[in-house]
Design a protein around this motif. Structure first.
Motif, PDB file in Angstrom:
ATOM      1  N   SER A   1      36.231  30.838  24.444  1.00  0.00           N
ATOM      2  CA  SER A   1      36.800  31.471  25.637  1.00  0.00           C
ATOM      3  C   SER A   1      37.417  32.812  25.283  1.00  0.00           C
ATOM      4  O   SER A   1      37.227  33.807  25.988  1.00  0.00           O
ATOM      5  CB  SER A   1      37.881  30.581  26.244  1.00  0.00           C
TER       6      SER A   1
ATOM      7  N   ARG B   1      34.854  35.445  24.793  1.00  0.00           N
ATOM      8  CA  ARG B   1      34.322  35.944  26.055  1.00  0.00           C
ATOM      9  C   ARG B   1      35.278  36.963  26.676  1.00  0.00           C
ATOM     10  O   ARG B   1      34.869  37.985  27.192  1.00  0.00           O
ATOM     11  CB  ARG B   1      34.150  34.803  27.047  1.00  0.00           C
ATOM     12  N   LEU B   2      36.572  36.629  26.613  1.00  0.00           N
ATOM     13  CA  LEU B   2      37.550  37.504  27.243  1.00  0.00           C
ATOM     14  C   LEU B   2      37.630  38.851  26.543  1.00  0.00           C
ATOM     15  O   LEU B   2      37.919  39.859  27.154  1.00  0.00           O
ATOM     16  CB  LEU B   2      38.930  36.850  27.248  1.00  0.00           C
TER      17      LEU B   2
ATOM     18  N   VAL C   1      33.188  44.975  28.070  1.00  0.00           N
ATOM     19  CA  VAL C   1      33.043  44.913  29.520  1.00  0.00           C
ATOM     20  C   VAL C   1      32.403  46.204  29.978  1.00  0.00           C
ATOM     21  O   VAL C   1      32.831  47.281  29.594  1.00  0.00           O
ATOM     22  CB  VAL C   1      34.421  44.783  30.210  1.00  0.00           C
TER      23      VAL C   1
ATOM     24  N   THR D   1      31.859  48.927  35.981  1.00  0.00           N
ATOM     25  CA  THR D   1      31.134  49.590  37.053  1.00  0.00           C
ATOM     26  C   THR D   1      32.189  50.095  38.030  1.00  0.00           C
ATOM     27  O   THR D   1      32.807  49.324  38.738  1.00  0.00           O
ATOM     28  CB  THR D   1      30.188  48.611  37.770  1.00  0.00           C
TER      29      THR D   1
ATOM     30  N   LYS E   1      34.016  51.625  41.121  1.00  0.00           N
ATOM     31  CA  LYS E   1      33.744  51.461  42.548  1.00  0.00           C
ATOM     32  C   LYS E   1      32.850  52.606  43.009  1.00  0.00           C
ATOM     33  O   LYS E   1      33.180  53.775  42.808  1.00  0.00           O
ATOM     34  CB  LYS E   1      35.057  51.491  43.327  1.00  0.00           C
TER      35      LYS E   1
END
Lengths: 351, 397
Positions: B248, B251-252, B256, B259, B261
């Motif tokens: 976990s 993954r965190l 990242v 994207t 806005k």
């Protein structure tokens, strides 16, 4: 439509507080390796909103098309259970505690059925389906045990999201198989911020002081705060900084009970209080809420020395409520106990 | 037959076979990119890979050679390798092909009432074993019995357990049972006495650490100093928990792709929008704090705050107002009451400034509150009660 539903954030970007958490959820959803989740936190903190937003991130807008099914399950003793399932193409949402002790049957048959079918739609973004289990802390031990191996064995086709208020009643093996996500209640400043945003969108007059009072009254529960704000605007034509916030009816009644108890400590009081308690219970106010509110109302009125004692007995009888079967007994016992302690204190006796 | 008992020769043969069969095995692994929980990925494939249960593994290996297996009862806390061991054992006995027909695995996710024991289990137990093909015999012992694994057997009802009694004996010629449970006391005596028992002890730090380090290395996980120690500490000997937490956390902290806005101003040039999209936060090493967050451990300073609020105030002032505020915040922040309870307990236990006789009284309160929480009582009231009563005891001379 209530403000609550009208302005509910629909995607992870729109969420206003706990930004760290939102980015993490986004990262998880995009990593392609989504774990089982156990989301916990107090009510009104935004657990469900976050999950729905995460689902949208996972699958796109398709998850918003939902339908409601009623399914019938059969227990081993051939009793028939009616059970409602909210589902979209990509996910299912169930509340197994609806069927009480038979939740194990639902978990076993439904989850296995979902887990053993593969995603047919090749255009789908994820190969797995998500099953959301509401009120996971009310699942019986058996049902939780039934989840254990299913979670491991069918992980290619199935992801679970458990929603709970606390992890206290979740068994260890489940906790060790899920990623724990804590959703803390928003702080009062955060609530004020949200209220201001909503008021702005609705074109209502913003009054900072009133909003901070609402935030304080709500006990860091955003849902409650929004509802309170809506009712204030509905009840008053002009909203000012010092507009009175009317507490809900049940709270007023409980306050009245508290006042009665402090005013006179005689058997007649118990009799009077009893009818009011019945009134509350017949209006489906949970006994725990009654007892807790009453205790905190009394505490704000009594002397410091008595406070630990009152909490002690409130905790004691609240536990009894869960163990016993007849609610009124324990509520009344608490009332009688308090009268006894308070009278003893006034008379200068050792309680 | 001569080579049947000769494990070494058979191993060597197996190794050779698998070395030859490289293309076929790679074909069999379907879609290697498919994400798998590490717990499954790193589940021991052979008995020798099971960490830190030396005694049990020794005994099992010996029984493997004698080709006579008793009924078995595995018990021990979660995450110590019970299920892994029996699956590895079955694999070594039969090999992947034969395992499908020779092993029946039932766990708590299957209906296991008395009717199932009477029908499904009994029917499976009754079937005679098929003759393995010579090739299979060459590679694996293929003993002439089947195995029924009853995982999580402590959640079986008493009736269902007693229905097993005679079944176990009648078909012992062709069927072996393996019961797995957390609490051996939940297994009825007649069953327990028919099995040879194996206790799985919680993993010691050394071997758990080694395993975690291996996994982290294979997966290319970067972590800060002290992360592995923290993982071991929060998982109390439960290796599965530690591995899940590690995954976990990875993954965190993975990279990242931000994207932004899309402020799609249709009138503006589209080129702008695409450039905004390319922001990537690189993978960061795992920190101790994120492990704590995943495990739901309350930060140390918050615990200090509660503990300070329990201390008697100067001049006999009431501790109630301060304490009520702290507890309210704590519950609103969503910390679980069970976690508060256990961390406060640890704190009080090691605090030398508290008198032993006071500790005695305090421990009694902990027991009572824990019971109440397990019954589903309101967390705020119970924690408040606990802290107030601790406060009263601390104020005593």
């Amino acid at each position: 439509m209530l403000f609550l539903d009208k302005h509910r954030p629909r995607s992870l970007e729109q969420l206003s507080y706990h930004e760290g958490l939102s980015t993490r959820l986004k990262a998880l959803a995009n990593s392609g390796d989504f774990p089982h989740l156990l989301v916990y936190g107090p009510s009104g903190a935004g657990k469900k909103t976050r999950i729905v937003a995460t689902l949208k991130e996972l699958y796109g807008p398709g998850v918003e098309k939902i339908k409601i099914d009623a399914r019938v399950f059969q227990t081993t003793t051939s009793r028939k259970l009616e059970f409602t399932i909210v589902s979209s193409l990509y996910h299912l949402e169930i509340t197994p505690s609806d069927v009480g002790n038979y939740d194990r049957v639902v978990i076993q048959s439904l989850l296995k059925e979902v887990a053993q079918t593969q995603q047919v739609d090749t255009a789908a973004k994820q190969r797995f389906k998500v099953v959301i289990i509401n009120e996971a802390d009310n699942l019986s031990r058996d049902a939780q045990a039934a989840l254990r191996r299913t979670m491991e064995k069918y992980s290619p086709n199935l992801r679970l999201i458990l929603i709970a208020n606390s992890t206290a009643n979740i068994i260890g093996p489940i906790r060790s198989r899920t990623l724990l996500v804590r959703v803390a209640a928003p702080t009062e400043t955060e609530i004020v911020g949200v209220l201001k945003d909503v008021a702005g969108l609705e074109g209502l007059k913003v009054s900072e002081k009133l909003f901070s009072r609402i935030a304080e009254e709500s006990g860091r529960n955003l849902r409650k705060a929004l509802l309170m704000m809506e009712s204030v605007y509905a009840a008053n034509e002009v909203v000012k900084d010092d507009t009175v916030l009317l507490p809900p009816d049940y709270e007023m009644l409980i306050q009245e009970i508290g006042r009665d108890m402090l005013a006179s400590r005689t058997p007649q009081t118990i009799l009077a209080v009893r009818s009011k308690l019945y009134d509350l219970l017949t209006h489906c106010i949970p006994a725990t809420v009654i007892l807790k509110t009453l205790a905190f109302k009394l505490i704000s009125e009594v002397d410091d020395v008595l406070k630990p004692e009152v909490i002690k007995w409130a905790a004691f009888y609240e536990h009894r409520l869960h163990q016993g079967s007849k609610l009124i007994f324990h509520l009344e016992a608490f009332v009688a106990k308090f009268l006894r302690i308070y009278e003893g204190y006034l008379m200068g006796m050792d309680f | 037959m001569a080579s049947f008992f000769d494990m070494k020769a058979r191993r060597a043969q197996a190794a050779q076979q698998s070395a030859n069969a490289v293309p076929s095995s790679s074909k069999k692994a379907k879609d290697p990119n498919r994400p798998v929980p590490w717990v499954e990925k790193y589940r021991p494939k052979a008995l020798s890979e099971v960490t830190a249960q030396d005694h049990t593994i020794d005994v099992l290996k010996r029984t493997l050679q004698s080709s006579n297996l008793p009924h078995m009862l595995f018990y021990g806390p979660p995450g110590t390798g019970k299920t892994s061991t029996v699956l590895a054992l079955a694999k070594e006995l039969y090999g992947p092909e034969l395992m499908k027909t020779r092993v029946l695995e039932l766990n708590a996710s299957d209906e296991r009432g008395i009717s199932i024991v009477r029908e499904k289990v009994k029917n499976f137990a009754r079937i005679n074993v098929s003759q393995p093909t010579p090739e299979q015999r060459k590679l694996y012992p293929c003993p002439p019995y089947k195995i029924i694994i009853l995982d999580e057997a402590d959640s079986m009802t008493q009736d269902a357990q007693s229905a097993l009694r005679r079944t176990m004996e009648t078909y012992s010629r062709i069927t072996r049972f393996c019961l797995i449970c957390n609490f051996v006391t939940r297994i009825i005596d007649p069953l327990a006495s028919r099995c040879s028992k194996f206790r799985f002890k919680p993993l010691e730090e050394g071997s758990a650490m080694e395993r975690l380090r291996d996994i982290a290395e294979t997966e290319g996980v970067k972590y800060d100093q002290g992360v592995l120690e923290k993982l071991i500490a929060v998982s109390d000997g439960d290796l599965r928990k530690a591995i899940t937490y590690l995954q976990s956390a990875t993954r965190l902290h993975a990279k990242v792709e931000v994207t932004e806005k899309k402020v799609v101003d249709e009138d503006e040039e589209m080129v702008d929008v695409e450039e905004v999209k390319k922001g990537v936060i690189p993978a960061t090493p795992i920190t101790v704090r994120s492990i704590e967050e995943i495990a739901g451990v309350i930060p140390e300073d918050t615990m200090d705050e509660i503990f300070a609020a329990c201390q008697p105030r100067p001049g006999h002032a009431s501790i109630y107002p301060g304490l009520a505020k702290v507890v309210k915040e704590l519950v609103a922040d969503g910390w679980s009451a069970g976690q508060i309870l256990s961390q406060l307990y640890q704190k009080i236990l090691v605090d030398d400034t508290i008198l032993s006789k006071h500790k005695n009284d305090i421990v009694l309160i902990f027991s009572e509150v824990d019971k109440r929480l397990a019954d589903g009582s309101d967390e705020q009231l119970q924690i408040l009660d606990l802290c107030l009563r601790i406060g009263l005891i601390l104020a005593k001379p």
